[in-house]
Every structure is written in structure tokens, then in C-alpha cells.
Design an enzyme around this catalytic site. Structure first.
Site: not given
Length: 714
Positions: A390, A393, A420-421, A437, A460, A510-511, A600
């Protein structure tokens, strides 16, 4: 036209080093200076540090600090660009080329090497064992700290190692009664026998002949019925190979792996060295000097096996300089039948040992890159390298500016959008929360990354008081062969799938793509009757935090390969990974029914996320700086100047709204530290806070008060 910089070569083979012994440590160090392109290096060891055997008697005698005799495998792996797996090997499936591990699925390999040392414990006898060394060293320091008056110490095994440790123990605790027991004549066949026996007598070490049969409380029983009083019993009796080697199908000699002159086992894809190996071409005693001398040949032969080049032979020397510690800062030197002792021999041994350990010490700082004089470029680069997790970011100000340009939600079922989260969408029977995320890799272990990113992404959902529902994956792999792509993707998704399954969520797709480095992300949904948002905190509420702070600083220190004095960075990092790996689903379930507001603590740090809560609630907060829980080592690393590349932006984003303490102090700086897999921060009724915190093993860190949104540190 300016040519594009060359892309890194794809990784196509997995070389796995099993064990962090001296040979493998030296191989990893050499690999850092000259890696083999296309080969991914992995090091597996149960602990993040490995002790250097030559300095153990000095540690026991009190001449060295613990950190002075330990090789930091976390820092070494970072330096070598290697993946480090902290686990214990339990077997090898040679047909499938899989290494079995105690705590995770089998690991594929193309070429492997084993350097796992030996054990000196006695089966059926509950005593301390000199090997593995780390456990013994910790037990000894604990005993010394609380030793009884006139302690009794019994050492089983009167070989050279036992003698050194007996003399070291006697020196460390001068009033101790030290007894050395062996089933046969002590030091039998050793050229320096008489000189060492005289030293034992001079220092009051008692020699007994006998075979231990049972460890009793405060005593040791021998087979002939004698009972020897003992407050600390240590086994140095020979060395046993690890039991799992018997099941590998490799050729063994008395349980040890048989290797030829090229350090190759009966399987050409597996090499072995150190105490766990037996050199069939030129047998030698178990001594660290041979492992050290074998390392360059092992490295060259591993590279040769991977490239098809011819292998070299290792020819160990016939004799070597033996420097035997005599307790105090004296030693006995023995070679070619000549021997002498004194302080000069200790000085020589100390210099040799320190020179060896210096090879694994602090990494020299790289020269600062030359920055072209383009306006704003130096400021954009910043004073610190870009972090992972993190810490990579974007800063709060950039995201705040973006959120102001996004259109408001148009659909009636969308109850909340950015801010918000997680987004909140109305569904039949309640609400669905939706969040995403992804994290830039902060370690080279794909399975660990998959597990931790899953926990981070779920944060989150848990912060909104929701139950996880489904997840979609987004994985960017570095350039790899198709075989390694399948391996790495399986590891990422295997680690993540365990977390999601435990949380009750399904991975539904997913990817994937290729890029310059490993990046892992998840989009997650959750369900709840109602969402617990950031707004709603009430005056008088207590603030509860469920995890300690410091992951950003610790991960930044690991990336920078810092070498803090007196502690081991690798142990700090391993503890950090463990804390990050604690899921917060149970904490969410306990807090959500009572929390007036919850979030969080992640990239913007405690200060940034608390201020979001306060702004949404129109209130202020008082934080008890002394009550803040910190990860082990985080404050010390912050005092050394370690910190995430995002920390300055986090500090700037709350400028003027945090006051009441020296914000440059190491402890205060950690409220701006970006957290990966951070804990929940909940605003709960003050009357409930102590019970909730006790039930969760959490901390009450402050209170919500009236006032303009801001934080006062007390």
C-alpha cells in the site's frame, strides 16, 4: 530515435536452495553479484536468520551479541533477488520434481541443492540440543538471565564442540558446576586432546563417562543408575541427519546424503553440501570450514548444470587450522600436529569469524542516480525508492482531486460511490458492498503475496461490516516461460483461494497479463443487512484498533536492506508478515454490531483514515500516543530514518490537523505510516470498549471528542 531500454530476460528455470547453511548463504551472496539470467532463485529455511557456527562458543561465553553471529536471510534474499520461503522441508518427490513443505503445497523445482545441517538431539531424551543453533542460543540466554545460584550445567558429548561449549558455559557463569559426559573417552583420537583436557581441569569442568538414559526434573539419569543434578542439560552428542532424507530415495551413508566429487547426489538434479552431506570421494569430519570451501564449487556446478557446461570437482584440504575457543578470550590453535594457545589465537579466530560475517553485513549504498535538470523531476522522484504494497498507492490529495471530477451515481440502487471504504449497492434483503485493491509486490514469494493481497482486499468489506461474497483476480506476472507462468499463477491463486475460502467467499474468475513486475489485485463483493460506514462516530466514543502499526516502515527497511545494530531485520520482517497475515473477519463480526463508525487502516496511515472518519462524523479525536500498538522493530527502524515513499504525502495531506506532540519523533511518525493488511479502526461506545478490546486482543487508542475534525496527540 532513442532506443527503448532492453527488457529483462524471461525466467525459465527454478533453482531451489533447501536450507540456509553456510554453503547456501555464500552461494546466495555470490548470486547477488553475478546471477544467471533466466533462472529464478529460491531459498527455503524455517527461520529468517541462520547462525554462524564458528561464533557460537563466543556467544555462549558472552563475547558476542546474538545479532553478531546471525546471517540475515531476508536481507540476503533481497540482495540476491531470490524468493525466500520460511518453511520446513519434509520431503522430495523426485519423480514429480516437487519439494514437500510443512506449511504449504509442494514446490516445483528444476534443480535443487540441500544444505540443512544436522541435529544433535538425543531421541527419547528431553534436553536442549546444540543444533539447530538458534533454538539453543535463545534457551541459553533465557537460562543465564534467570540462572539459580551455583547453577548445574550438564553437557552430553565430549567431542570438540562439547568441550568448547563446556568451557564457554563455565566462563559465562563462573560459579556454575559444569559436567561433561560421554559414553567413551573424551576427545578420543584428537591430536590436541591432552592440551584440552588440561584446560578442562584448570577451569573445573568435571568429566564423566556414561550413557544418559532419562532426563528428570533438575537431573539426568545415566544407564548405570547414577543421577547427575542439572539445571540446564545440553546435547552435543554427535550429529543426526534429518529423518526425511531417508524417504527421498537418494543414496545415503549412515543417513547422510552421499555426494561425489562434484557435490552431486545420486540424482543429477540434486546437489548437497555441509554437515548433511557425506563426501564419498574424500570423507571429512563435520566442520564448517568444508562447507565454506565447497561453496564456490557448488555455485559453479549449479550454474553449469543449468547451462549444460561441464562440472568441477571439489577437493577438500587434508588438514585445516583448528581454532578452539577456551571460554575466555583465549583459543588453542592446531594444525599439522603443531599447537599453541593464548589470547593471540583468540584474536586470530575473532578476525577470521568477523571477516566471514562482514560478507553478509550492511549493503553499501548505491550511488545516487544522475537526475536530468528537468523542472519537477527531482521532486517527483522523492528522497526514497518507490515502495511496494500500500506504500505504492497514490497520495490522498491526488485521489481527492479525482473524486471531485467523477459524476455522482445515477442508478437508484447505488447508495454510495467514491469516498467510503466500498461502494454500497441496494439488493434484496440488504446491501452489497463492492471494492477493489491491487498491490505492487513487496516480496518475491507469489504465494505469500496472493495471501496477503487477499486479506488486504477483504479489509474494505470487513470494515463495512459485510460478509465476503465473491472475488475476481487481476494478476500481472513478470516475463516467464509458460511453465513458470503456470507455477507462479498457481502459487498466487493458491494462497489467495485459501484466504477467500476461509472468509466464505468464492473466487469466480479474473484477468492476467505480463508486465515488468508482479502485481496482484482482487475485486471483492460482500453482503450485509446494513453497511457500517466511516460516518456516524459519536462524541464520547472510544477508538479501537485491531492490529499494530508499522508495516510500511518495516517493508521499506527491508527493500532498502537496512542492517540495524542489535536486532535482526529478517526477524522483524518475518514478524511483520505474520501480523499482516491475520485476517480481520472475526474482528469485524464482533465490532460491527456495536460500531458507530468503522474503517480499515491502510495506505493513508492511521492519521489519514481516522481523519476521514472524523470528517464524515463532524467530530475530533484524542489519541494516546503511548497506547498505540507498534509492530516489533518499527519504532527503532523509524528512528534510523526508514519510512515508506508514501509517508511524506500522508503527512502533507493532514497538515495542520494533527497536533499536540513532536510529529517528527519516531513513534509519532508511525501514525502517517501506510499499512498493508492493516487493522480495523472502530468508534464504539466507551462502556463497551474494554470488553471488546479484550475479546479481540485489540487496543483502545483514544476517544472521539467535540470539535473541528482533527487529531490531538496526548
Amino acid at each position: 530515435m532513442t532506443p527503448m531500454p532492453p527488457e529483462p530476460l524471461p525466467l525459465v528455470q527454478d533453482l531451489v536452495l533447501i536450507g540456509g547453511g553456510h554453503s547456501h548463504a555464500l552461494v546466495a551472496r555470490a548470486w547477488a553479484m553475478a546471477p544467471l539470467p533466466g533462472v529464478a532463485l529460491t531459498l527455503i529455511n524455517p527461520a529468517p536468520v541462520a547462525p554462524y557456527t564458528g561464533m557460537l562458543p563466543g556467544l555462549i561465553a558472552g563475547h558476542y551479541r546474538r545479532d553478531e553471529i546471525l546471517i540475515d536471510l531476508v536481507r540476503l534474499a533481497r540482495r540476491a533477488g531470490a524468493r525466500l520461503i520460511l518453511d520446513r522441508v519434509t520431503g522430495i518427490d523426485r519423480a514429480a520434481r516437487l519439494i514437500r513443505l510443512e506449511g504449504r503445497p509442494p514446490l516445483p523445482y528444476d534443480l535443487a541443492s540441500i544444505d540443512i545441517g544436522i541435529s544433535s538431539d538425543l531421541p527419547g531424551l528431553s534436553t536442549h540440543a546444540a543444533k539447530p543453533l538458534g533454538t539453543y542460543a535463545e534457551a541459553w540466554e533465557a537460562f543465564v538471565a534467570h540462572a539459580p545460584r551455583d547453577p548445574r550445567i550438564v553437557i552430553i558429548g565430549a567431542g570438540l564442540g562439547g568441550v568448547e561449549l563446556a568451557l564457554a558455559s563455565s566462563h559465562r557463569l563462573p560459579g556454575a558446576k559444569v559436567t561433561l559426559i560421554d559414553r567413551g573417552a573424551p576427545l578420543k583420537g584428537l591430536a590436541a586432546r591432552e592440551a584440552l583436557l588440561a584446560e578442562l581441569r584448570a577451569q573445573g569442568v568435571e568429566l564423566l563417562q556414561g550413557t544418559p538414559s532419562e532426563a528428570l526434573p533438575g537431573a539426568l539419569r545415566l544407564e548405570d543408575g547414577r543421577v547427575i543434578g542439572s539445571d540446564f542439560t545440553l546435547s552435543v552428542a554427535g550429529g543426526r541427519p534429518q529423518a526425511w532424507l531417508e524417504e527421498t530415495g537418494l543414496a545415503l551413508h549412515q543417513g547422510f546424503i552421499a555426494v561425489d566429487a562434484r557435490l552431486q547426489t545420486s540424482d543429477p538434479l540434486i546437489f548437497a553440501t555441509g554437515d548433511c552431506a557425506h563426501m564419498t570421494h574424500d570423507p571429512r569430519p563435520k566442520a564448517g570450514v568444508f562447507a565454506v570451501r565447497a561453496a564456490p564449487v557448488l555455485l559453479e556446478n549449479l550454474k553449469a548444470s543449468l547451462t549444460g557446461a561441464p562440472l568441477k570437482e571439489f577437493r577438500p584440504q587434508k588438514d585445516y587450522l583448528k581454532l578452539v575457543s577456551l571460554g575466555g578470550k583465549r583459543a588453542l590453535a592446531d594444525k599439522w600436529g603443531m599447537r599453541a594457545k593464548g589470547a593471540w589465537a583468540w584474536g586470530l579466530k575473532d578476525r577470521i569469524d568477523r571477516r566471514f560475517m562482514a560478507m553478509f553485513g550492511a549493503v553499501p549504498e548505491a550511488a545516487a542516480p544522475v537526475v536530468p535538470p528537468v523542472r519537477g523531476l527531482a521532486e517527483a522522484l522523492g528522497p526514497r525508492p518507490l515502495c511496494g504494497g500500500c506504500g505504492a498507492k497514490l497520495g490522498a490529495e491526488a485521489l481527492r482531486a479525482l473524486s471531485q471530477t467523477l459524476p455522482a451515481p445515477q442508478r437508484a440502487e447505488v447508495l454510495s460511490g467514491p469516498g467510503d471504504d466500498a461502494a454500497v449497492v441496494k439488493v434484496v434483503g440488504g446491501v452489497q458492498v463492492l471494492t477493489t485493491d491491487h498491490l505492487r509486490a513487496f516480496c518475491l514469494d507469489p504465494r505469500l503475496m496472493g495471501r496477503l493481497v487477499a486479506i488486504h482486499a477483504l479489509g474494505d468489506v470487513w470494515a463495512m461490516g459485510a460478509t465476503p461474497q465473491v472475488a475476481l483476480a487481476q494478476v500481472i506476472l513478470p516475463r516467464l516461460s509458460e511453465t513458470l507462468q503456470a507455477r507462479r499463477l498457481s502459487e498466487v491463486m493458491g494462497g489467495a483461494a485459501e484466504v477467500f475460502a476461509s472468509a466464505g467467499a468464492d473466487v469466480v474468475g479474473g484477468h492476467t497479463s505480463q508486465g515488468s513486475e508482479l502485481t496482484v489485485g482482487f475485486t471483492v463483493t460482500g453482503l450485509a443487512m446494513r453497511a457500517t460506514g466511516k460516518g456516524g462516530a459519536r462524541e464520547g466514543d472510544a477508538l479501537i484498533l485491531t492490529k499494530p502499526l508499522g508495516s510500511g516502515t518495516i517493508l521499506a527497511a527491508e527493500m532498502a536492506m537496512l542492517a540495524p545494530k542489535g536486532v535482526m531485520l529478517g526477524e522483524i520482517v518475518a514478524t511483520c508478515w505474520e501480523a499482516m497475515g491475520q485476517a480481520q473477519g472475526a474482528a469485524s463480526a464482533v465490532l460491527a454490531p456495536h460500531a458507530h463508525a468503522m474503517t480499515d487502516v491502510t495506505g493513508f496511515g492511521l492519521a489519514g483514515h481516522l481523519l476521514e472518519m472524523l470528517e464524515a462524523s463532524g467530530l475530533a479525536a484524542r489519541l494516546d500516543l503511548g497506547a498505540l500498538p507498534l509492530m516489533a522493530g518499527a519504532e527503532a527502524l523509524a528512528a534510523m530514518g526508514a519510512g515508506s515513499s508514501l509517508e511524506p504525502a500522508n503527512r502533507a495531506a493532514v497538515l495542520g490537523r494533527v497536533r499536540g506532540a513532536d510529529l517528527t519523533s519516531p513513534r509519532a511518525r508511525l501514525i502517517f505510516d501506510p499499512q498493508t493488511c492493516g487493522g480495523l479502526l472502530a468508534s464504539v461506545p466507551a462502556s463497551l470498549a474494554p470488553g471488546l478490546a479484550e475479546a479481540l486482543g485489540a487496543w483502545v487508542i483514544g476517544e472521539v471528542v467535540a470539535g473541528e475534525p482533527g487529531i490531538v496527540l496526548v
